[in-house]
Design a protein around this motif. Sequence first.
Motif, PDB file in Angstrom:
ATOM      1  N   SER A 270     -20.768 -21.403 -17.056  1.00 61.49           N
ATOM      2  CA  SER A 270     -20.001 -21.193 -15.832  1.00 61.49           C
ATOM      3  C   SER A 270     -19.347 -19.809 -15.886  1.00 61.49           C
ATOM      4  O   SER A 270     -18.953 -19.336 -16.949  1.00 61.49           O
ATOM      5  CB  SER A 270     -18.900 -22.234 -15.701  1.00 61.49           C
ATOM      6  OG  SER A 270     -19.428 -23.511 -15.879  1.00 61.49           O
TER       7      SER A 270
ATOM      8  N   GLU B 277     -16.484 -18.849 -15.117  1.00 61.50           N
ATOM      9  CA  GLU B 277     -15.102 -18.823 -15.603  1.00 61.50           C
ATOM     10  C   GLU B 277     -15.050 -18.594 -17.113  1.00 61.50           C
ATOM     11  O   GLU B 277     -14.190 -17.862 -17.611  1.00 61.50           O
ATOM     12  CB  GLU B 277     -14.397 -20.154 -15.275  1.00 61.50           C
ATOM     13  CG  GLU B 277     -14.014 -20.333 -13.813  1.00 61.50           C
ATOM     14  CD  GLU B 277     -15.159 -20.872 -12.968  1.00 61.50           C
ATOM     15  OE1 GLU B 277     -16.296 -20.948 -13.495  1.00 61.50           O
ATOM     16  OE2 GLU B 277     -14.936 -21.194 -11.789  1.00 61.50           O
TER      17      GLU B 277
ATOM     18  N   ASP C 276     -16.204 -25.560 -14.268  1.00 64.40           N
ATOM     19  CA  ASP C 276     -15.684 -24.283 -14.757  1.00 64.40           C
ATOM     20  C   ASP C 276     -15.759 -24.219 -16.275  1.00 64.40           C
ATOM     21  O   ASP C 276     -15.150 -23.366 -16.890  1.00 64.40           O
ATOM     22  CB  ASP C 276     -14.256 -24.050 -14.258  1.00 64.40           C
ATOM     23  CG  ASP C 276     -13.312 -25.151 -14.725  1.00 64.40           C
ATOM     24  OD1 ASP C 276     -13.792 -26.098 -15.364  1.00 64.40           O
ATOM     25  OD2 ASP C 276     -12.112 -25.053 -14.436  1.00 64.40           O
TER      26      ASP C 276
END
Lengths: 282, 290, 280
Positions: free
Chosen positions: C111, C113, C196
């Motif tokens: 992800s 993030e 995330d």
Amino acid sequence: MNRRVKNNLFLAVCWSAAILCTLILSFLLSVIILNGAKTINPDFLLSNSRNFGAEGGIFYQMIGSVLLISGAAFISLPIAIGTALCKSEYVKNPVLQKISNMMIYGLNGIPSVIFGIFGLIFFVNFLNTGISWFVGSIILAIMIIPTIVLSSYQSMSSIPRMYRESAYALGMDKWKVITKVILPQGIQGAITGLFLGLARAVGETAPVMFIATAFSGVKLPGSLFQPVTALPTHILTLAQQATNTQALQNAWGASLVLILVFFIFSLSALFIRITLQPVSQR
Amino acid sequence: MSAYISKVGKGYIIISTLISMIIILLILGVLFLSSYDAIHGGGWRLFTLTWNPPNNQFGILPMLYGSLVVTVISLVIAVPLGIFTAIFTSEILHPKYRIYVKSFLELLAGIPSIIYGLIGVAFFSVWVGELFHLQSGRTIFTAAVLLSIMILPTIITLCDDAIHHVPQKYREVAKGLGLYKHEVIITSVLPIAKTDIIGAVLLALGRALGETMAVMLVIGSIDKIPTPIYNLLAPGQTITSKLGREIAESAFSSIHFSAMVFMGMILLIIVLALTFIAQQFLKSGQRLYE
Amino acid sequence: MKIYYVSVLILLFAIITGCNASKKEAILCAGATTVLPVVSNAAEQFKLTHQDVNIMVNAGGSGVGINLLGEQNIQIGMISRNITQKEIEKYPDVHFVTHPIGKDAVVPVISSEIYDAGIMALTIEQIAKIYKGEIKNWKEVGGPDKEILAVDKEMSRGTRHVFMKIVLGNEEAAAPGADLVLGSNNEEQTAIAQSDAAIGMLSNAWINGDVKGLSIILANGEVVEPTLENIINGKFPITRNLLLITNGEPQGEIKEFIDFIKSPGGQKIVEQAGYVSLYQ
């Protein structure tokens, strides 16, 4: 707690349950309608899908769905009417009636994915038809037979005895009675059942996804034994890429179209039930 | 000539009846034959915890557990909500509006499951993930909530029928005794409608067990019973989602395929049993369209 | 009723004449979602010059492609891994012939993030430990304090075969640390983008802003980015051939279609889809 408080509490629970349900269900509808309405335009309806369905439209998906369900309608209607006639005119034995009812309710209860597996084993592999829209139609037809049978049986068995007896008194044989008296009166039930069945069939994904549909490059099938592409399986592909905003948009558009088709069939069933009432019930 | 046509007509009726009667036996037979390899070769080893086709391990317990738990939770949510709403539509709401509410609900009951799946992926799984601070909202719980919404219209409209069919005189007698509305409903209406309501719940149970597309998209598809066993916020797998995802991957006539069909057959037998029992309860019968 | 019979007859007539009138040859392809964009775009272009041919493309995964070809339900299978010995033995009547049409890398992806929080490269061993369930939190590999969401793929998917062969040493190894099992590249990409703290495996062509490709730290300490250049020169450790398979040597239109994909025009489609063409 006194009885009045209890009563009010009970009513409050009922009200809030009803409000909650209304909220949930209207949320569902509004999500589909609002999101779908943004996508639908003539271009979307009339163009081919491209790039995993994220671009372009759903023209051939609609054609495919129409083919699948019209095939299903033409296969299921005669079989179901025959079965309903048999149940209402020939089978007098209550045990046989009960068995036939069990078969029909049982068939109606079978989960849709099981039909898909059955089609895969029996038609695609055993009869070696390959992935074909016609097999999809057969499977969908099997799924909707119970609905049509029960609906036609209901309207046939509600024909007053007098009609039959007068017909026999005129010297008609059984088949004449069926074609001249029973069928004209019972056809309304059959058509109602057909539309209800089609409303269900058009949205079914699991039965057709292994046996009747292909992903892309499908236009009009050249023969009975070629795959088509259909709306529900298209939505499935798009739902699997839900973070791609374009794909999601197209998924909402396709969903709205599917729901509209479903509503049209359901409402026509309702309409036919009301307007085509046979003479005997007016 | 007329006799000839009559004969043809009779033949047509008999043949079509035979077709529609035999199909269900054919389906059962085909599923049984195809799952014979797994039953014969696997036996009780089918009822173990590990599903790993390359190692010839075909334990279906995780899928059975998933199907069971998802269905039970969805009923726990949908049945009380549905029955209270049905009491509202049949007893509290003005009868004038009942027909509109009912038609609306019957329309909703038929919305294709793939659309519920789309809504589940786009909204519910994201919400569940954020609400419980999960890494992924694809859980048993998400699937159960989605399913409960799917069967809600069915439960409401069938229970509404059941309650509505209770003859008016029972209500009038109870009211005449000076009972409050809730007492009328609880003491005289619901007991009479009880068998039909049970039938309705059983039908909903059957529908929830057999639901494929919506569950498949949001459940996460892990063939494991979550740890601890009551952890509903973990991904799981149901029989239907397993079939939807994997049946095409398994080669026809392999043990793998056979084990998949075996799961399908178990599902079918459970659902058929439920349908027959439900029909015994729903004596007024004939409600097929939901 | 008469109307009904008449319309049945008309429909049957239409179907029969329709079947005879269009002598369109239909080629069915099915298999890996990795290969699918190439074949389906190539089919569009091929149909421009061969209007009497209809090519249909279906997804499902490499395993599905091999099974369907083995059962002779399709003419071309699309696979993104090699056929296993087991699969060849399963279909003794079928003579699988493979046709490489390009090259691709399977990239461990995370992800965005986590990528932005500083994890841009991992060793193969670290990735293996994540999939075995021995590493459960990103802070154990130097990232933020977040539990890892390990996304696995269905067992017969080509991407998984290639990835697991390098990472866990066996193409069909079980991954006890996995938290989700998904199917196509699209579905996996969606789940990783929605999370995330996820790690997964994707074809190089599916990497985008929300789903970042990890670099791999080799045993000698060198960091290899998943760039086309590193795939071409063979530095990136998890690469594979994109293959088409047929039953026996292809004939007629099927041969023409495969030759078209191998031709410079077809290879341009391979490059546009984000893969490495045969000529590079």
